[in-house]
Design an enzyme around this catalytic site. Sequence first.
Site, PDB file in Angstrom:
ATOM      1  N   CYS A 176       8.756  -6.416  -0.917  1.00 46.20           N
ATOM      2  CA  CYS A 176       7.860  -6.928  -1.961  1.00 46.20           C
ATOM      3  C   CYS A 176       8.238  -6.208  -3.255  1.00 46.20           C
ATOM      4  O   CYS A 176       7.514  -5.351  -3.736  1.00 46.20           O
ATOM      5  CB  CYS A 176       6.393  -6.674  -1.596  1.00 46.20           C
ATOM      6  N   ALA A 177       9.375  -6.571  -3.836  1.00 49.86           N
ATOM      7  CA  ALA A 177      10.042  -5.710  -4.811  1.00 49.86           C
ATOM      8  C   ALA A 177       9.557  -5.879  -6.241  1.00 49.86           C
ATOM      9  O   ALA A 177       9.606  -4.919  -7.014  1.00 49.86           O
ATOM     10  CB  ALA A 177      11.547  -5.943  -4.754  1.00 49.86           C
ATOM     11  N   SER A 181      10.225  -1.423 -10.205  1.00 54.53           N
ATOM     12  CA  SER A 181      10.390   0.004 -10.487  1.00 54.53           C
ATOM     13  C   SER A 181      10.886   0.765  -9.263  1.00 54.53           C
ATOM     14  O   SER A 181      11.800   1.590  -9.358  1.00 54.53           O
ATOM     15  CB  SER A 181       9.069   0.605 -10.960  1.00 54.53           C
ATOM     16  N   ASP A 274       9.058 -15.334   1.736  1.00 54.73           N
ATOM     17  CA  ASP A 274       7.797 -14.773   2.206  1.00 54.73           C
ATOM     18  C   ASP A 274       8.126 -13.553   3.069  1.00 54.73           C
ATOM     19  O   ASP A 274       8.865 -13.666   4.055  1.00 54.73           O
ATOM     20  CB  ASP A 274       7.052 -15.830   3.011  1.00 54.73           C
ATOM     21  N   CYS A 360      -1.582   0.702  -3.170  1.00 54.39           N
ATOM     22  CA  CYS A 360      -2.329   1.425  -4.199  1.00 54.39           C
ATOM     23  C   CYS A 360      -3.825   1.230  -3.949  1.00 54.39           C
ATOM     24  O   CYS A 360      -4.614   1.085  -4.879  1.00 54.39           O
ATOM     25  CB  CYS A 360      -1.928   0.972  -5.596  1.00 54.39           C
TER      26      CYS A 360
END
Length: 930
Positions: A176-177, A181, A274, A360
């Site tokens: 999931c790039a 960053s 996906d 996060c």
Amino acid sequence: MGKRGGKRFQGGRGRGRGRGDGQRPERADYQEVPKNNVLYERYYNELGIVSAEERAEFWAALKRELPNSFRFTGSKGHAIPVQQRLKDHYIPEITAIHHEGRLVDPPTSLPWYPNELGWQMTTPKAVVRRFAPFSSFQKFLVSETSVGNISRQEAVSMIPPLLMDVKPGMTVLDLCAAPGSKAAQLIEMVHGGEEARVRKVLRDRKLVEGRQVSPDGEGLKAEIKEEECNGDWSDDGRTTGLLIANDVDYKRAHMLIHQMKRLNSPNLIVTNHDATLFPSIRLPSEPAPDGTAQKGKYLKFDRILADVPCSGDGTCRKNINVWRDWNPANALGLYAVQVRILVRALQMLKVDGRVVYSTCSMNPVENEAVVAGAIKRCGGLEKIDLIDCTQLLPALKRSPGLTSWRVMDKQGKMWGSWQDIENSRLVDGEENIDKIAEDMFAPSNGALRLPLERCMRVYGHQQDTGAFFIAVLEKKTEIRARPENDVRTVEQDTQKAETKPSIVAAVNEIEAQSTNGTNPVERIVALDRIAPPQLSNGTENDPSPAARQNQENAPSNDISPQKRELDDIADAEMATKRPKFREDEDGPAPRGAEDRQVHFPPPPGAELELTQHASHPEAAAQEDRQIRATAPPQQKRRNNQPFEEPYKYLDPEHEELNTIFDFYHIDPRFPRDRFMVRNAAGNPVKTIYYTSTLARSILTENEGKGMKFVHCGVKMFVKQDTQKEGVCKWRIQTDGLPILEAWVGEERVVRLRSRKTLRNLLVEMFPKVDGEGWQELGEIGERVRDIEMGCCVLRVETSEGEDGFSERMALPLWRSLHSLNLMLPKEDRKAMLLRLYNDDSHLLDHSKDRFKTQTNGMEDGAGSPVKEEEEEYDTKAIGDGQEEDVEDEQPGVDVEEQAATELDVALGVKDQEDEDIETGLDMVKGPADV
């Protein structure tokens, strides 16, 4: 950091592009936004994720504005000089500032980031706006960010790549790039030490041959010594590793390209899939010694980063709308997707490989519960180990993972166990608890204990950062993941010992029952008669088998391991020739096919058909041609994404490559079989790209087989019009110069050692060479006067004294009929002037001056020097490095540009860790638009 999912938060910095009038939206004062949410605060207080003594400090930190952080990018030898400029020049200026009777706090390095390449700044906005040294610092940040030497990135977002332990030669996947960053950190690690290795290989060779050797800078010397022990030397020092950066959204994938392209890596592939269904990637199979057909070979990864979509409630210090919009349903709705992504990552991992899972979010439903659920589905601790990272990054303050927790439903009620849910469902029905699943709770005492305390939690009050969760998992042996709806425990799996018929017996039975040996549908029906598929428990919320396939429903453990290796079967299932998922279709499924049973693995008859095709390749090829001929044309793909031009590799003896290698006198050891173009005809029309060997194998082996590649390769050569016969029309592109420059022959090299000469070349565009002009070019004057017209390499050598350089550089230089020019974008020129000379002078474009002189009265005839230069090359392309890629003609280029212009909009929706910097002052101040 973990991409934000669920409800779309609209906060975050923007550039005003959301308004049609082109004006900036009104700014909201960060301090005026109320920072309270009853459910949010109650949930984490009742969970007790921090001690009672820390609680007040914990919440106070979350309500403060987040410090600004940034990272020096590129190789160590490249990043250290830029960092040294900050430490030697700007830090002393800032530390001398007095404000309100005390010295101002300067930017400080993050104590846990290696080589002091990560930095953080807490200076208040009022101070930034008031004092002149910050204006100078701002210009430095802006210029170095524009050329890719500095990347703004939240501090905690830098942690996951550091825990992956990427070594030279490894294959790495970032599932999931976007926006890129962490992918940038990973590609830097993949290329770690490469420059030093290549320099040593070439230096040793030149010494043997008695040729001139350029001196190495001090930083490069230290890096060479370090690489001699454990470097990747198999390809003349070039890295053999690979990073595949993936994102499910097509525009975000092009945003990722926009962010990554400044790193210029031939070892990078960007895909658009996906993550829960990421296809297995085929590799070329070597023929067996006896000539028999080989089973499929698939790429396995040494390291995988699963920085998954999450609710993002750990980002409330910068995404202030978290305070307003947080609710427990966000995490509940994302749990299933997160587990699927992590399970798929573990399936694609090599044995002894490592997956880093991160979010996060502070919610254990998205963190420890996902880790526990994935380990359970993959066979428990016998298959997957949870790594203890307490000894890594010792200066990083962190808390252990939770081993027990409660789950809050969407109405705010806390539940302690799944049994409580079951009891309530009998009494009150399923209202408010329909999204809660059993595995969202901490593993019960009856299950095998998982060491979840080995997970890592980072909280805002510990080192003035955002909140983050990281877990590091290692694959101990091959796995076969259990389907989602299989509720068996690990102990039940271990105790299960039912006798199953062999696959050979099943094949024989199917062949006996089917009437048409070439019809796979009849074989499927026959298999259903032999072994009826297991049905679900009948609940209304159970997905259909087809839906379970699209949810990465892995195969059961019923196939004999002697038939095929477990992971080979999984790879074959995920690498179908023409994968098509329900979401790819424009309309609903055909009538009667909504709940058709989907077989995992393919039925034995289908396996037999594959064998038959292997023994009759002509028939298989004819069948494939018929399928392609009758298939409708596909001009658009899912979400209306445009068709991508194919990747076509050039013959190593292609006429254009021969011309290029002869003109530049390129060392014959530089590989010729890695150059490609992006057009169906495979002709080098405008641009020639360069890739690594592994990237070439992947692109060629998977062409037309369902993989959605959106980027690979570095622009190495760009065609340039010239007015003189015999001049090579292919100039070395700035992107590819770092890869090629060390292999270019001395015949096309200009050496420079004087700081004054380089400054003049940076400030002046198109200085004259003809006539007496060469005498104004200092030490390189005679060389550039005599060198043959065309592109060449300017090597800036290290030398002693005040007028010398401490580190070597290589820059592209164009020698035209009448002038000379560094082929650098203007922002690169300005950044180098500021870094090397503390000079922000305006650039002088002599070609424009001469053109103005001519238009004011001079004859502009066929022999005019200005006219010849304009016809010879486009000054924008040479001066700014922003040439258009005419050859590609692929809509993806426009999509990339559109994605770049919408960067902050997309980040405001899903991920705000890498916000683009509009001005350096914004970067120093922090969030401006809310």
